[in-house]
Design a protein around this motif. Structure first.
Motif, short mmCIF file in Angstrom:
data_model
loop_
_atom_site.label_atom_id
_atom_site.label_comp_id
_atom_site.label_asym_id
_atom_site.label_seq_id
_atom_site.Cartn_x
_atom_site.Cartn_y
_atom_site.Cartn_z
N SER A 151 14.39 5.71 -21.10
CA SER A 151 13.09 6.34 -21.22
C SER A 151 12.40 6.98 -20.05
O SER A 151 11.51 7.85 -20.05
N ASN A 202 2.16 1.82 -18.25
CA ASN A 202 3.28 1.47 -19.12
C ASN A 202 3.11 1.75 -20.68
O ASN A 202 3.95 2.16 -21.46
N LEU A 203 1.91 1.17 -21.14
CA LEU A 203 1.54 1.20 -22.46
C LEU A 203 1.53 2.87 -22.88
O LEU A 203 2.08 3.20 -24.08
N ARG A 259 4.90 4.01 -23.21
CA ARG A 259 5.89 3.55 -24.40
C ARG A 259 5.39 4.41 -25.74
O ARG A 259 6.11 4.72 -26.50
N THR A 260 3.87 4.43 -25.78
CA THR A 260 3.29 5.06 -26.91
C THR A 260 3.84 6.47 -26.90
O THR A 260 3.89 6.84 -28.12
N ALA A 297 9.67 -2.31 -18.26
CA ALA A 297 9.09 -2.15 -19.55
C ALA A 297 9.57 -1.02 -20.27
O ALA A 297 9.47 -1.15 -21.37
N LEU A 333 -3.22 2.64 -26.99
CA LEU A 333 -3.52 4.02 -26.19
C LEU A 333 -3.13 5.04 -27.13
O LEU A 333 -2.77 6.04 -26.54
N THR A 334 -2.96 4.82 -28.36
CA THR A 334 -2.16 5.87 -29.12
C THR A 334 -2.98 7.24 -29.20
O THR A 334 -2.40 8.02 -29.18
N PRO A 336 -0.27 -1.58 -16.12
CA PRO A 336 -0.33 -1.98 -17.42
C PRO A 336 -0.58 -0.99 -18.37
O PRO A 336 0.00 -0.74 -19.49
N ARG A 359 6.61 7.80 -26.23
CA ARG A 359 7.99 7.63 -26.47
C ARG A 359 8.12 7.35 -27.94
O ARG A 359 8.81 8.00 -28.77
N ASP A 360 7.14 6.19 -28.44
CA ASP A 360 7.14 5.95 -29.69
C ASP A 360 6.65 7.24 -30.75
O ASP A 360 7.11 7.34 -31.75
N GLN A 361 5.81 8.05 -30.09
CA GLN A 361 5.12 8.83 -31.06
C GLN A 361 5.93 10.14 -30.74
O GLN A 361 5.55 11.36 -31.27
N GLY A 362 6.98 10.27 -30.01
CA GLY A 362 7.79 11.48 -29.68
C GLY A 362 7.18 12.73 -29.00
O GLY A 362 7.31 13.66 -29.07
#
Lengths: 348, 296, 410
Positions: free
Chosen positions: C280, C245-246, C249-250, C275, C220-221, C242, C252-255
């Motif tokens: 976070s 959560n994804l 997380r994405t 998760a 889902l980026t 699900p 968070r990863d992508q700022g």
């Protein structure tokens, strides 16, 4: 399987051991009377009637699939698309133009056939599992599009058809009428299948299934035969979709285009009964739909998933012990009883 | 420009995930010619295996590979021996049986977990590598490295070891292989075992990325089929490159067109490629025909 | 948990379990008030179907302790339905075979739509506690009522959160606020998101973008990057566990860190904590069904409910839906008692005469039904992740001393 008789059968006369269309007609009539009797016996039990209606519908749909999937050997897993076309078209005509679902059956069948032919034209280059996977991909594309483009499908909200009981609206208050309706559909599918199977076209289809190159060498226009078989199969599937829409009075993408519940199920039922045989799909539906319903009713309230655990185990055991489906097993048993020769294999 | 680069990176990382779940399927599909509907469920079992190892002894998912992969190898061998081998030459019934297996495995896990969505914690899951604004999640990068290593290892194995050569021989001609003294049944068991073990590996590597559910295998399976067929049946590098193609298409279509349409786009591309090249991009021409003909 | 099994089921079960149950069910076989609970007990939504029905089972126990419904002991019979056609089959089974008096459900709106129409054939009440689709009550089906919140309730509560509490915390006027609306693409996410857009725009808030995603997506980026590009102050997502959560997380990863992140419907359970981790999640808001931790003034009896749940199932509720289901069955029982029968028109007539203020029930709901038999006093609550715990922050009365944290730092 019955590949050997092909050249002979083209003369139009029945080969020994192969029944004529007239015999099948009588058989289908007797069968439908038995099924009608069954529905009548349970006429006061809507729980059973509902299961019967559903069984008949899926027996018909699986018979329709069997025309191209069984006779023609083209293992389509994308028949949900044609099913959905019939359902959406009927729902739209009924909702927006107040056209009786009975009349909508004609355009539903026609549109499904046209789409099937158009989609299959390129896809028929693919063989076996590749064809199956490509048709499965079509089903997924259709799902995304039906969900995204809302004008005709209502998108994720789906379309609800208001309850107005009446014969003209194909909406009934009792389950017996639905059972009759679905039985009518089943009989129509069986008759078409029988007519196909005992026609020159039917032998072409089977020839293509057994060996495409040989069929081509024998002068059969392979692509044309496959397209026609697919169109016919899709037309009947479209009608089945229309009936389903009126039975449910609610259509949405997850209901119409679910692979396990619709697209794969047609093929699964045919496999259980005996793929490529005339009565296999009926036998398969008579077995699996009630079993599934029974398991859901009896075990559905227990630990989540119990009914499907049992169903999965039943499917695996079935595959292991009845490799040629119910009809194949029945035929083998019959042959063993009537003669000492242990020859397997189902009818054509 | 940096956005475009970012999307490319996203697509490559996603391609790694797709390749990872496809490589085992490709082996089974290519060698035994079984359309294994339950492959996604084997991946799912790998994920739950990782969670179970964590729950039981607090094992890190990357350590649990040592447990989960052998366990799934054994499981795969058993499936081949007791469910699929008896159905040899009944390819339709094999499909049917794998569908039954799918229902069974999904719902056994559902019954055990009630469907609660678990995630395996690992310290690595929050690590993000930042290269000039490009954000790369470490767990996804590991998946990408893993699939590359597996592809290299697999092609070495198939080319240079005796069992590998047996697998290739059986792929090319079952009967001739048998005549040459190769135990075809044993080779099939080994192949299915390896396919299941690779699914297990995929599951453990994906466990820190996704919240698992009993149905999660279904999210991967269609993509995996598409990757396998697109890349070419039985071609290790085909599945590897096919994964990146699908991943890149998905990322580009999702960002530039609409996330809601991305699946339709790559399915259409998949169908189109297949129609132009029925054998897949890297498959041997005519490989798709072999699946149809019965082999003895 | 298998207290609802009927005698027939005995056939399909192992003898040991069967014996104890048969003895149990035969005693109460006569004159029980049977409620058919239609929910998915297999498939992807099984957890929630089961969780909702646990709410009914607890309510049944509570009612039985006080003499049941219409003087009859209450019994819940489960009907498993994960799709509309299974919904019809479940109604035929429960009405035709198990002879239930009324139906109650449903986690899935599509199932509710088909099953309630099938229940019409039997002239039986279909009481909905948990389905979300707005059109269910708009149909005007004479046997249908809904006692819990629906899509509009959730959408409106999230809009109120944005224009009230969040606007204040972010130090902006509503008209200066930029919001991105994300949702999963089925009926659930779509109907809530559409209503959010309409109401936010009505309030003058700028909706800078809307995105739909599949709950089954592997990545889902793209959805996150599109939202990040639009630079919203507030990001709202309606989805399942699900995909939610994804997305987090994405992000968070992508700022991607907007002033506030709001989830609707899910995200307040351990599944999300596991998760993402407490750090976070800090500050993330969830518009959801009221949880047992609302104050006693707001939801009288909520603590007792939590204890009853723990006692019966040996764990905390996995999802907050069950308490809404629990309250729903209680309201239905009151309406049936007032009507003096389970006849659908009479029950709905009686329900429409109810006038219980907010904060009557454990969830903080009241009971006031509109012309379409929709209970209009069912506000969802807003909770926030704070130090790895979920605390209720809105409405203020439900929050007690809890305060909003970690909004707008960036």
């Amino acid at each position: 399987m019955s590949s050997i008789e092909i050249p002979m059968a083209m003369s139009g006369r029945a080969a020994p051991g192969i029944t004529t269309f007239r015999v099948e007609l009588v058989r289908i009539l007797v069968l439908s009377l038995i099924l009608l009797g069954l529905a009548w016996v349970y006429g006061k039990n809507p729980f059973i009637l509902n299961i019967l209606a559903y069984t008949f519908l899926f027996a018909g749909l699986s018979s329709a699939w069997n025309i191209i999937g069984g006779f023609g050997g083209q293992f389509s897993l994308g028949h949900g698309v044609f099913f959905a076309i019939g359902a959406y078209l009927t729902a739209n005509l009924y909702l927006h133009f107040q056209i009786s679902p009975w009349l909508a059956l004609v355009p539903a069948a026609a549109l499904a056939a046209v789409v099937a032919a158009a989609v299959s034209w390129p896809t028929f280059r693919l063989k076996g599992p590749f064809f199956a996977i490509a048709t499965m991909a079509f089903n997924e594309v259709a799902f995304v599009l039906a969900n995204y483009f809302e004008t005709l499908t209502g998108g994720p909200r789906g379309l609800s058809l208001p309850f107005k009981a009446g014969l003209a609206n194909m909406i009934f208050t009792n389950r017996f009428s639905y059972a009759l309706l679905m039985l009518g559909f089943l009989v129509a599918c069986l008759l078409v299948s029988a007519a196909v199977l005992r026609s020159r076209f039917g032998y072409y289809l089977q020839a293509v299934r057994e060996d495409e190159d040989a069929a081509r060498a024998a002068g059969i226009r392979v692509l044309q035969v496959k397209l026609l078989g697919m169109a016919l199969s899709a037309a009947l599937t479209g009608i089945g979709g229309a009936l389903f829409a009126m039975y449910l009075r609610f259509v949405d993408p997850p209901t119409l285009l679910s692979l396990p519940d619709i697209g794969v199920k047609f093929a699964l039922i045919a496999l259980i009964g005996g793929v490529g045989t005339l009565y296999g799909p009926l036998a398969g539906a008579l077995l699996i739909v009630p079993v599934e319903s029974y398991l859901r009713a009896e075990l559905g309230g227990m630990v989540p998933g119990t009914n499907l655990i049992v169903l999965g185990a039943v499917l695996i055991l079935f595959a292991l012990f009845m490799k040629r489906g119910l009809i194949g097993a029945g035929t083998a048993l019959w042959q063993r009883l009537t003669s000492a020769r242990p020859e397997g294999g189902g009818g054509g | 420009m940096s956005t475009f680069l970012n999307i490319l990176v996203v697509g490559l990382l996603l391609g790694g995930i797709y390749g990872l779940v496809s490589i085992g399927l490709n082996l089974i599909f290519g060698v035994i010619r079984i359309v294994n509907f339950a492959q996604g469920e084997l991946v799912m079992l790998g994920m739950y295996g990782a969670y179970f190892s964590y729950w039981l002894v607090g094992m890190d998912p990357y350590v649990s590979i040592l447990v989960v992969v052998p366990a799934l190898f054994v499981f795969g061998v058993l499936i081949q021996r007791f469910i699929l081998q008896p159905l040899q030459n009944e390819s339709m019934m094999q499909i049917f049986a794998t569908f039954g297996l799918l229902l069974l495995l999904q719902n056994v896990i559902l019954a055990i977990t009630r469907g609660t969505g678990y995630t395996v914690p690992t310290d690595l899951s929050t690590v993000v590598i930042d290269i000039a604004g490009l954000k790369i999640s470490l767990v996804r990068l590991i998946a990408l490295f893993a699939v590359t290593a597996v592809a290299v290892g697999m092609s070495w194995f198939l080319k240079n070891t005796l069992p590998g050569k047996a697998i290739r021989a059986v792929t090319q001609d079952r009967r001739a292989a048998r005549l040459m003294g190769i135990n075809v049944e044993l080779t099939f068991m080994l192949t299915f075992g390896m396919g299941a073990a690779l699914a297990g590996l995929a599951g453990t590597l994906l466990a820190p990325i996704y919240t698992m559910s009993p149905q999660i295998g279904g999210n991967f399976i269609l993509a995996a089929f598409a990757v396998v067929v697109l890349g070419g049946l039985g071609s290790v590098w085909g599945a590897f490159i096919g994964g990146f193609i699908i991943g890149l298409i998905e990322a580009l279509a999702g960002y530039y067109l609409d996330p809601a349409l991305k699946h339709a786009v790559w399915f259409l591309v998949f169908i189109a490629v297949l129609i132009v090249r029925p054998g897949g991009l890297f498959g041997i021409a005519g490989a798709e025909e072999v699946g149809l003909r019965e082999q003895h | 948990m298998i207290g609802t099994v009927t005698r027939r089921l005995v056939l399909g079960m192992s003898a040991a379990v069967a014996l104890s149950l048969a003895a149990d069910t035969q005693v109460q076989a006569q004159e029980t008030f049977k409620i058919g609970a239609i929910n998915p007990y297999s498939g992807p939504m099984a957890l929630y179907g089961d969780e909702v029905t646990r709410g009914y089972e607890l309510a049944a126990e509570a009612l039985n302790a006080k003499g049941g419904i219409l003087g009859r002991k209450v019994e819940i019979v489960r009907g498993n339905a994960a799709s509309p056609q299974e919904g019809i089959a479940a109604v035929e089974q429960l009405a035709g075979r198990d002879n239930v008096d009324v139906f109650i459900g449903t986690y899935l709106s599509a199932v509710s739509a088909a099953a309630s129409e099938a229940a019409m054939n039997y002239q039986k009440l279909y009481w909905d506690t948990n389905a979300l689709a707005a059109n269910l009550t708009e149909r005007g089906l004479p046997n249908f009522a809904r006692s819990g919140p629906y899509a509009v309730s959730f959408a409106d509560q999230s809009v109120e959160l944005v224009t009230g509490l969040l606007a204040e915390a972010l130090g902006k006027e509503p008209k200066d606020l930029k919001v991105w609306i994300e949702h999963e693409e089925s009926i659930y996410g779509t109907s809530i998101a559409d209503r959010q857009k309409e109401q936010l725009e009505k309030a003058g808030v700028q909706v800078v973008g809307m995105g739909a995603h599949s709950a089954k997506a592997i990545d889902l980026t793209d959805s996150i990057l599109r939202a990040r590009d639009a630079q919203p102050d507030i990001w709202i997502n309606t989805g399942y566990v699900p995909d939610g959560n994804l997305l987090l997380r994405t992000a968070r990863d992508q700022g991607f860190k907007p002033g506030a992140m709001v989830l609707v419907g899910t995200g307040d359970t351990r599944e999300t904590l596991e998760a993402l981790g407490a750090e976070s999640l800090e500050g993330i808001l969830i518009v959801s069904y009221p949880r047992p931790d609302v104050t006693e003034q707001y939801g009288p009896g909520s603590q007792a409910y939590l204890e009853a749940y723990r006692a019966k199932y040996g764990q905390d509720p996995l999802a907050p839906q069950s308490m809404t289901a629990f309250v729903g069955l209680k309201i239905m029982a009151e309406a049936i008692e007032a009507a003096g029968s389970a006849e659908p028109e009479a029950v709905i007539e009686a329900a429409k005469k109810m006038d219980k203020p907010l904060n009557t029930y454990e969830t903080g709901y009241g009971a006031k039904f509109d012309d379409h038999a929709q209970n209009v006093r069912t506000p969802p609550t807003v909770v926030q992740w704070q130090n790895g715990k979920v605390v209720t922050v809105f409405p203020v009365a439900a929050a007690g001393g809890n305060k909003l944290v970690a909004v707008g730092k960036q």
